[in-house]
Scaffold this motif. Structure first.
Motif, PDB file in Angstrom:
ATOM      1  N   UNK A 292       0.538  -1.223   0.285  1.00 20.93           N
ATOM      2  CA  UNK A 292       0.267  -0.045   0.452  1.00 20.93           C
ATOM      3  C   UNK A 292       0.954   1.485  -0.092  1.00 20.93           C
ATOM      4  N   UNK A 293       0.475   2.020  -1.251  1.00 17.12           N
ATOM      5  CA  UNK A 293       1.115   3.471  -1.206  1.00 17.12           C
ATOM      6  C   UNK A 293       0.933   4.883  -0.941  1.00 17.12           C
ATOM      7  N   UNK A 294       1.451   5.364   0.104  1.00 13.08           N
ATOM      8  CA  UNK A 294       0.603   6.975  -0.330  1.00 13.08           C
ATOM      9  C   UNK A 294       1.857   7.358  -0.871  1.00 13.08           C
ATOM     10  N   UNK A 295       0.990   8.558  -1.957  1.00 14.46           N
ATOM     11  CA  UNK A 295       2.477   9.289  -2.513  1.00 14.46           C
ATOM     12  C   UNK A 295       1.451  11.262  -2.184  1.00 14.46           C
ATOM     13  N   UNK A 296       2.617  10.856  -1.994  1.00 15.13           N
ATOM     14  CA  UNK A 296       2.550  13.072  -1.439  1.00 15.13           C
ATOM     15  C   UNK A 296       3.210  13.372  -3.084  1.00 15.13           C
TER      16      UNK A 296
END
Ligand SMILES: NC(=O)c1ccc[n+]([C@@H]2O[C@H](COP(=O)([O-])OP(=O)(O)OC[C@H]3O[C@@H](n4cnc5c(N)ncnc54)[C@H](OP(=O)(O)O)[C@@H]3O)[C@@H](O)[C@H]2O)c1
Length: 346
Positions: A292-296
């Motif tokens: 699971x990747x949260x990309x800012x």
């Protein structure tokens, strides 16, 4: 519970019919799978099951596995339906159990007694005490049984099925990264890469795990709380583990190497929150089922990459391993989830 059951032994001689995607049966099964989500992870070590009783197009009963594993979803749904279950259709995400325990009767028996006309089962149970016996008992009671091989139901049971088929928990690796794939500044600072919406999302994900794990480096650098800070969910913080060759820091348990997760008692779902070396250790051991990747929307440049050294020397070997299964915008950040594609995997 580190038992490994051979998934291949499931449902011997039973008929797998399948239900057409988009059909009424498939939609009811999907609804039962969503109900099952309410049981995760509180039902551990029992599977999180959902059940709906439908009569003439109306829901007359519904249930999910209670905290601690009992009552089972079927028992709750049938209790709610009462006499209306007779002649109805029951949708249940996992094959009803066939074994009696001191904690309650077998679901196959209470279903047989309730006498629905049909039971639509999402996936077969690999537990040898039930495998195919649950379906057979229903058929012997004159009930029409369909084993649907429902992917949505299997998804809702990942932790249980991975545990049963491999002997280890289901592993999610999460990281919060910049557009250029960094999880920290060169000096190790990583607070805060993402915004409040993404962080709240992470806390909701933590609440769905039995165990949360970070590497010793992250523990020393960030002293992370790893708890659930959402209103009403404060008591849902998972057990904390640290990957370390040393002693467990206070308030945590130590994991000396990635494969040692198999010994985590009663754990179906592990949520790993980094850092880079830990991510690499689990990926190198092929122990990650979901990323699971949260990309800012920021560029860090010369920072710490999300994953440490893997020794990859041919890109061909990097392809075909991950399939995107979720995608969402969370405030200014982008969220994506990827499932490990393993041939023959559950
Ligand atoms: N943005 C994000 O999502 C995010 C998330 C987490 C962390 N971070 C950042 O990442 C940085 C830390 O990452 P990192 O890569 O330096 O460290 P790390 O992965 O958190 O921890 C490395 C440590 O894990 C243990 N370890 C690693 N592989 C092992 C193995 N195969 N067997 C046993 N133990 C093993 C060792 O602990 P011992 O030394 O104790 O033996 C090792 O020193 C920090 O700057 C943190 O802020 C960012």
């Amino acid at each position: 519970m580190s038992t490994r059951w051979n998934g291949k032994s499931r449902a011997k001689g039973s008929r797998t019919v399948g239900v057409t995607t988009g059909s009424g049966d498939a939609r009811w099964l999907a609804a039962a799978a969503r109900l099952a989500g309410r049981a995760r992870p509180l039902s551990s070590p029992n599977p999180a099951v959902g059940c709906i009783v439908v009569r003439e197009g109306r829901v007359v009963g519904r249930g999910w596995t209670a905290a601690g594993g009992r009552p089972h979803a079927e028992a709750a749904a049938l209790a709610m339906a009462g006499d209306a279950a007779r002649g109805a259709t029951v949708y249940v995400t996992l094959e009803p159990c066939a074994h009696r325990s001191h904690r309650g009767p077998a679901c196959a028996d209470i279903l047989a007694e309730a006498a629905p006309a049909r039971v639509i089962v999402g996936v077969a149970d690999p537990d040898p005490r039930t495998a195919s016996a649950g379906l057979d008992r229903l058929r012997a009671a004159g009930i029409e049984v369909v084993l649907a091989d429902c992917a949505t139901c299997a998804d809702s049971l990942r932790g249980y099925l991975v545990r049963a088929n491999t002997g280890r928990p289901h592993v999610t690796l999460k990281f919060a990264a910049s557009l250029d794939g960094c999880i920290a500044l060169p000096d190790g600072t990583s607070r805060w890469i993402t915004g409040p919406e993404a962080r709240a999302h992470v806390h909701a994900r933590r609440a769905r795990a039995d165990a949360i794990l970070v590497g010793g480096g992250t523990w020393r650098a960030d002293a992370p709380g790893l708890d659930v800070r959402l209103p009403g969910l404060g008591d849902r913080s998972p057990e904390r583990y640290v990957l370390t060759r040393g002693a467990a820091p206070a308030g945590t348990r130590a994991i000396a190497e990635p494969p040692a997760i198999s010994a985590m008692e009663g754990v179906q779902y592990i949520y790993i929150e980094g850092g880079a070396e830990t991510a690499a250790a689990f990926l190198a051991a092929d122990l990650v089922d979901r990323i699971e990747i949260y990309r800012a929307p920021i560029i860090v440049g010369d920072g710490l990459r999300a994953v440490g050294a893997l020794g990859l020397n041919d890109l061909v070997n990097a392809h075909g391993r991950w399939q995107q299964v979720e995608d969402a915008q969370l405030g200014s950040d982008h969220f994506a989830a990827y499932r490990r594609t393993r041939e023959g995997a559950v």
